[in-house]
Design a protein around this motif. Structure first.
Motif, PDB file in Angstrom:
ATOM      1  N   LEU A 356      76.314  40.991  57.300  1.00  9.07           N
ATOM      2  CA  LEU A 356      76.487  39.811  56.896  1.00  9.07           C
ATOM      3  C   LEU A 356      75.443  38.589  57.248  1.00  9.07           C
ATOM      4  CD1 LEU A 356      79.330  40.738  59.552  1.00  9.07           C
ATOM      5  CD2 LEU A 356      79.706  39.672  56.934  1.00  9.07           C
ATOM      6  N   ALA A 357      74.756  39.343  58.193  1.00  4.64           N
ATOM      7  CA  ALA A 357      73.071  38.474  58.207  1.00  4.64           C
ATOM      8  C   ALA A 357      71.914  39.375  58.795  1.00  4.64           C
ATOM      9  CB  ALA A 357      73.862  37.020  59.176  1.00  4.64           C
ATOM     10  N   VAL A 358      71.035  39.075  58.791  1.00  5.19           N
ATOM     11  CA  VAL A 358      69.758  39.826  59.740  1.00  5.19           C
ATOM     12  C   VAL A 358      69.297  38.778  60.041  1.00  5.19           C
ATOM     13  CG1 VAL A 358      67.685  41.120  58.910  1.00  5.19           C
ATOM     14  CG2 VAL A 358      69.534  41.414  57.828  1.00  5.19           C
ATOM     15  N   ASP A 359      68.609  38.856  61.289  1.00  2.00           N
ATOM     16  CA  ASP A 359      67.425  37.961  62.175  1.00  2.00           C
ATOM     17  C   ASP A 359      66.227  39.046  62.285  1.00  2.00           C
ATOM     18  OD1 ASP A 359      66.400  36.147  63.996  1.00  2.00           O
ATOM     19  OD2 ASP A 359      68.627  36.378  65.544  1.00  2.00           O
ATOM     20  N   TYR A 360      65.710  38.446  63.089  1.00  2.00           N
ATOM     21  CA  TYR A 360      64.483  39.220  64.044  1.00  2.00           C
ATOM     22  C   TYR A 360      64.577  38.301  65.521  1.00  2.00           C
ATOM     23  CZ  TYR A 360      63.340  41.261  59.162  1.00  2.00           C
ATOM     24  OH  TYR A 360      63.096  41.818  58.192  1.00  2.00           O
ATOM     25  N   VAL A 361      63.681  39.450  66.140  1.00  2.00           N
ATOM     26  CA  VAL A 361      63.992  38.771  68.264  1.00  2.00           C
ATOM     27  C   VAL A 361      63.016  39.076  68.473  1.00  2.00           C
ATOM     28  CG1 VAL A 361      65.236  38.593  70.311  1.00  2.00           C
ATOM     29  CG2 VAL A 361      66.008  38.480  68.505  1.00  2.00           C
ATOM     30  N   SER A 362      62.242  38.284  69.121  1.00  2.00           N
ATOM     31  CA  SER A 362      60.694  39.073  69.653  1.00  2.00           C
ATOM     32  C   SER A 362      60.911  39.715  70.852  1.00  2.00           C
ATOM     33  CB  SER A 362      60.093  37.267  69.485  1.00  2.00           C
ATOM     34  OG  SER A 362      59.839  36.936  68.267  1.00  2.00           O
ATOM     35  N   CYS A 363      59.906  39.810  71.248  1.00  2.00           N
ATOM     36  CA  CYS A 363      60.925  41.005  72.904  1.00  2.00           C
ATOM     37  C   CYS A 363      59.058  41.490  72.843  1.00  2.00           C
ATOM     38  CB  CYS A 363      61.206  42.548  72.023  1.00  2.00           C
ATOM     39  SG  CYS A 363      63.278  42.533  71.785  1.00  2.00           S
ATOM     40  N   GLN A 365      56.467  42.985  75.880  1.00  2.00           N
ATOM     41  CA  GLN A 365      56.488  45.022  76.321  1.00  2.00           C
ATOM     42  C   GLN A 365      57.440  44.805  77.766  1.00  2.00           C
ATOM     43  OE1 GLN A 365      52.124  44.719  77.371  1.00  2.00           O
ATOM     44  NE2 GLN A 365      51.758  46.541  75.125  1.00  2.00           N
ATOM     45  N   GLY A 366      57.614  45.556  77.836  1.00  2.00           N
ATOM     46  CA  GLY A 366      58.687  46.787  79.081  1.00  2.00           C
ATOM     47  C   GLY A 366      60.840  46.228  78.458  1.00  2.00           C
ATOM     48  N   ASN A 367      61.115  45.838  79.351  1.00  2.00           N
ATOM     49  CA  ASN A 367      62.362  45.750  78.982  1.00  2.00           C
ATOM     50  C   ASN A 367      63.294  44.561  78.873  1.00  2.00           C
ATOM     51  OD1 ASN A 367      63.252  48.406  80.364  1.00  2.00           O
ATOM     52  ND2 ASN A 367      62.766  47.744  82.544  1.00  2.00           N
ATOM     53  N   ASN A 368      63.711  44.301  77.298  1.00  2.00           N
ATOM     54  CA  ASN A 368      64.357  43.180  76.351  1.00  2.00           C
ATOM     55  C   ASN A 368      65.793  43.705  76.668  1.00  2.00           C
ATOM     56  OD1 ASN A 368      61.850  41.239  76.009  1.00  2.00           O
ATOM     57  ND2 ASN A 368      61.096  43.872  75.517  1.00  2.00           N
ATOM     58  N   THR A 369      67.020  42.272  76.713  1.00  2.00           N
ATOM     59  CA  THR A 369      67.717  42.056  76.369  1.00  2.00           C
ATOM     60  C   THR A 369      68.845  41.057  75.172  1.00  2.00           C
ATOM     61  OG1 THR A 369      68.115  42.778  78.907  1.00  2.00           O
ATOM     62  CG2 THR A 369      70.488  41.917  77.214  1.00  2.00           C
ATOM     63  N   ILE A 370      68.893  41.783  73.560  1.00  2.00           N
ATOM     64  CA  ILE A 370      69.068  40.944  72.654  1.00  2.00           C
ATOM     65  C   ILE A 370      70.892  41.373  72.823  1.00  2.00           C
ATOM     66  CG2 ILE A 370      69.161  41.060  70.094  1.00  2.00           C
ATOM     67  CD1 ILE A 370      66.653  42.644  69.840  1.00  2.00           C
ATOM     68  N   TYR A 371      71.045  39.843  72.854  1.00  2.00           N
ATOM     69  CA  TYR A 371      72.368  39.439  72.944  1.00  2.00           C
ATOM     70  C   TYR A 371      72.939  38.760  71.083  1.00  2.00           C
ATOM     71  CZ  TYR A 371      71.703  39.033  77.723  1.00  2.00           C
ATOM     72  OH  TYR A 371      72.077  39.627  79.175  1.00  2.00           O
ATOM     73  N   ALA A 372      74.171  39.238  71.060  1.00  2.00           N
ATOM     74  CA  ALA A 372      74.450  38.902  70.075  1.00  2.00           C
ATOM     75  C   ALA A 372      74.608  37.511  69.628  1.00  2.00           C
ATOM     76  CB  ALA A 372      76.458  39.384  69.126  1.00  2.00           C
ATOM     77  N   ASN A 373      74.719  36.961  68.543  1.00  2.00           N
ATOM     78  CA  ASN A 373      74.548  35.238  67.931  1.00  2.00           C
ATOM     79  C   ASN A 373      75.774  35.063  67.194  1.00  2.00           C
ATOM     80  OD1 ASN A 373      74.072  32.761  67.520  1.00  2.00           O
ATOM     81  ND2 ASN A 373      72.168  33.087  67.408  1.00  2.00           N
ATOM     82  N   ASN A 374      76.816  35.150  68.040  1.00  6.78           N
ATOM     83  CA  ASN A 374      78.134  33.841  66.535  1.00  6.78           C
ATOM     84  C   ASN A 374      77.839  34.116  65.435  1.00  6.78           C
ATOM     85  OD1 ASN A 374      79.499  36.428  68.664  1.00  6.78           O
ATOM     86  ND2 ASN A 374      79.917  34.849  69.675  1.00  6.78           N
ATOM     87  N   ASN A 375      76.949  32.611  66.043  1.00  3.89           N
ATOM     88  CA  ASN A 375      76.441  32.292  64.833  1.00  3.89           C
ATOM     89  C   ASN A 375      75.604  32.185  63.775  1.00  3.89           C
ATOM     90  OD1 ASN A 375      77.258  29.573  66.320  1.00  3.89           O
ATOM     91  ND2 ASN A 375      75.486  29.537  67.490  1.00  3.89           N
ATOM     92  N   LYS A 376      75.399  33.456  63.613  1.00  2.00           N
ATOM     93  CA  LYS A 376      74.603  34.200  62.436  1.00  2.00           C
ATOM     94  C   LYS A 376      75.854  34.641  61.336  1.00  2.00           C
ATOM     95  CE  LYS A 376      70.434  33.851  64.029  1.00  2.00           C
ATOM     96  NZ  LYS A 376      69.189  32.771  63.232  1.00  2.00           N
TER      97      LYS A 376
END
Length: 673
Positions: A356-363, A365-376
């Motif tokens: 449905l969509a492709v996004d790129y999230v900048s992370c 070094q270390g621990n990150n959390t990526i959240y779903a973006n319903n607007n995508k």
């Protein structure tokens, strides 16, 4: 969210629907359906049964929390005490939270080969305090051998921060794929150790999704051994079949037992990581009995890093070769130029696999959390997978996992043709009503016919939509006659079906009346409904969906509150927005502000009053907390007034329902904003 429950079986069903847990009988453990927090002024009695007629077991202090095992017929909660006993507490003196999550933090555990290849990533729930995390051999391919110690001590503070932030176990290469758990189960390893840390016994259990209480089993332990310390542990298995924790430890002791001193030289694992938890290197340092000083070896850290922590740590080895602490961590700080940012691809896909969509999230070094973006995703799609995914970026820029996938699906809808005609068969008007899966009752909308006509058919008919979107019947006819022409008893609409149990009025956009007579100007800012305050009322009050007697009143105009503990959110003029229990349902509505208990101080609610358009047929609910009760369906294209937001999921709106102004909640993905 919290909810005060009073009815026995219906309440239990509501809780189970929210939790989506297993049936009560579970071979490997007891389900935990939630948590209660004591709200009594001082101490609360814990009794042997679900009423005051039972003997008191003990007392528990205000503010303390306990797991809930079941709900009695009286509404009292059966709780699990820290010493393993169970008892019952009054539902009027506690707040209930559906689901169970023990306090603490989540600790990533990485299984890698000595050359840096990732074998598996686990996530262990650590309790506040010091946790012993053991390597779980079932998570790596068979034939791999653990290099060094298989246990690491991790300290978790009250905010959930872990030190070290992650754990690494190193294995030598080789072997084949590991044995997997049965379908729809997660594997949990149970280890039994003596009070010197020597392994006595291991076993593996397989659990379905939900929360489980696992008890220690002394069968298979050396003769005379008994469990000391905790005799049970709670394990939560997510919908994605991830167990938290994936390994649990029970400690046993035997009378007169003298453990064998390990023949190998005692070692301590030394971790090198950045201040934000990025693993840099690991080594194993040989120790001798007594006190040892372990020094940081800066040559093991990549260039561009400088040590942030102290250069040495004292480690004590007892007569049995056990080091304390069992692991050491030295922290390093990268130079600004060394700060690395990695773009992680995030794929939004349908349940059938369509992208449905492709996004790129900048992370970083270390621990990150990526959240779903319903607007995508396109309008109307609903998230089916977990809302967030943890991502770890190593010092060399490797992301684990390398990409993230969120799965969405469109709700299944069907269109029903509703025709209005007179008693001679002449066409008067028509509309299309959209309904979802299940049974629905569609009501005649008399505003669709000319003035002077009176309905002579029944006022409603039922339709049913299956999982494939097929609706039966596909159309309905409501019959009207001009005044003075009614000569026979009312007829049912044609065609008709056997009435279905769920009754939901549908509001087409062309019949929606003005929402607010003289609404305030839109604030232009998002407004979140504030946290509630709790108080008890002693009288009976009529409850309306909005701040006035002209607003829609639920339960066929009979909704009221007859005392007990309620939640209060704020004031709208001379009316108070509050949450209350009505029969078997929980609702949010308004009572006159004179009914607010003394001692509960409320502020005026600063609603947004922003006109928005419904972009997808939306269920109109009067409860966003535990079991949303659908009181209507708002059709696509309807303009409503957005008042504010309730958490991340719900929008609080005002519209009209059955000709009356009404306030309630819709999924915020359904508003054009």
């Amino acid at each position: 969210m919290k909810r005060i429950l009073r009815k026995g079986f219906s309440v239990i069903l509501a809780v189970l629907l929210v939790l989506s847990t297993l049936p009560a009988a579970i071979a490997d453990g007891m389900p935990i359906i939630g948590t209660v927090t004591v709200t009594a002024n001082n101490y609360l009695n814990v009794r042997e049964g679900g009423s005051t007629s039972y003997a008191r077991i003990t007392t528990i202090p205000t503010g303390s929390s306990y797991p809930v095992l079941s709900i009695a017929q009286s509404g009292w909660y059966e709780i699990l005490l820290p010493d393993g006993r169970t008892g019952y507490v009054s539902n009027n003196l506690v707040d209930f939270t559906a689901g169970y999550q023990p306090p603490g933090g989540t600790i990533p555990v990485y299984y890698r080969t000595v050359d840096g290849r990732l074998l598996y990533t686990d996530y262990v729930r650590g309790r506040v305090g010091v946790n012993e995390i053991y390597a779980n051999a079932s998570l790596v391919p068979s034939g791999y051998q653990l290099q060094g110690l298989g246990k690491v001590s991790v300290s978790v503070d009250s905010s959930g921060n872990a030190v070290p932030a992650a754990v690494l176990f190193l294995y030598s290469a080789g072997g084949t794929a590991p044995t997997t758990a049965p379908l729809n189960h997660a594997a949990v390893e149970i280890r039994y150790v003596d009070n010197y840390g020597n392994l006595l016994k291991t076993s593996t259990v397989y659990l379905r999704a939900g929360s489980h209480l696992l008890y220690a089993n002394t069968n298979g332990l050396p003769s005379g051994y008994q469990i000391i310390g905790a005799k049970d542990r709670v394990v939560s298995v997510s919908a994605q079949l991830v167990a938290n924790p994936s390994t649990i430890i029970f400690t046993a002791s035997g009378a007169g037992y003298v453990p064998t001193v390990p023949s190998n030289v005692p070692q301590v694992i030394v971790n090198y990581q950045t201040t934000n938890g990025v693993w840099l290197n690991t080594e194993y340092v040989n120790l001798s009995s007594g006190y040892n000083i372990v020094y940081a070896n800066d040559s093991l850290v990549p260039e561009g890093y400088s040590r942030y922590s102290s250069s040495s740590i004292s480690v004590y080895v007892d007569n049995y070769g056990k080091p304390t602490p069992s692991s050491v961590t030295f922290q390093y700080q990268p130079k600004a130029a060394q700060e690395m940012v990695v773009s992680v691809p995030v794929y939004y896909r349908s349940a059938s696999g369509e992208t449905l969509a492709v996004d790129y999230v900048s992370c970083k070094q270390g621990n990150n959390t990526i959240y779903a973006n319903n607007n995508k995703v396109p309008s109307g799609y609903v998230l089916q997978s977990q809302r967030s995914v943890p991502v770890y970026i190593s010092y060399n820029g490797t992301a684990s996992p390398s990409s993230v996938v969120f799965t969405y699906a469109l709700p299944v809808n069907a269109s029903v043709s509703v025709i209005y005609q007179d008693n001679a068969g002449n066409y008067l008007n028509s509309q299309i009503v959209t309904v979802g899966i299940g049974s629905h009752t569609i009501y005649a909308n008399s505003s669709m016919v000319p003035k002077g006509y009176t309905r002579i058919s029944a006022d409603s008919a039922s339709v049913y939509v299956d999982a494939n979107g097929n609706v039966s019947p596909s159309g309905l006819v409501f019959v009207y006659a001009p005044q003075g022409a009614i000569t026979e008893a009312p007829k049912p609409p044609t065609p008709t079906d056997t009435p279905k149990p769920y009754i939901v009025p549908t509001m087409p956009p062309e019949t929606v009346a003005p929402i607010i007579t003289n609404p305030p100007a839109p604030s232009g800012k998002d407004y979140n409904i504030p946290a509630h305050k709790t108080g008890s009322i002693s009288s009976e009050y009529a409850v309306y969906s909005g701040p006035g007697t002209e607003y829609y009143r639920a339960a066929n105009g009979q909704a009221n509150v007859k005392g007990g503990r309620c939640r209060f959110y704020g004031l709208d003029g001379d009316w108070a927005m509050m949450g209350y229990q009505f029969r078997d349902d929980y609702r949010i509505g308004y009572i006159q502000s004179s009914g607010v208990p003394s001692g509960v101080s409320l502020s005026q609610l600063n609603f947004m009053y922003e006109p928005v358009t419904i972009v997808q047929d939306a269920n109109f609910n009067d409860d966003p907390i535990l079991s949303p009760s659908k009181i209507g369906v708002i059709s696509k294209g309807t303009t409503v007034s957005l008042l504010g937001f309730f958490g991340e999921r719900w929008a609080y709106i005002e519209t009209t329902l059955e000709g009356e102004p009404a306030r309630g909640f819709v999924n915020r993905a359904r508003i054009g904003r």
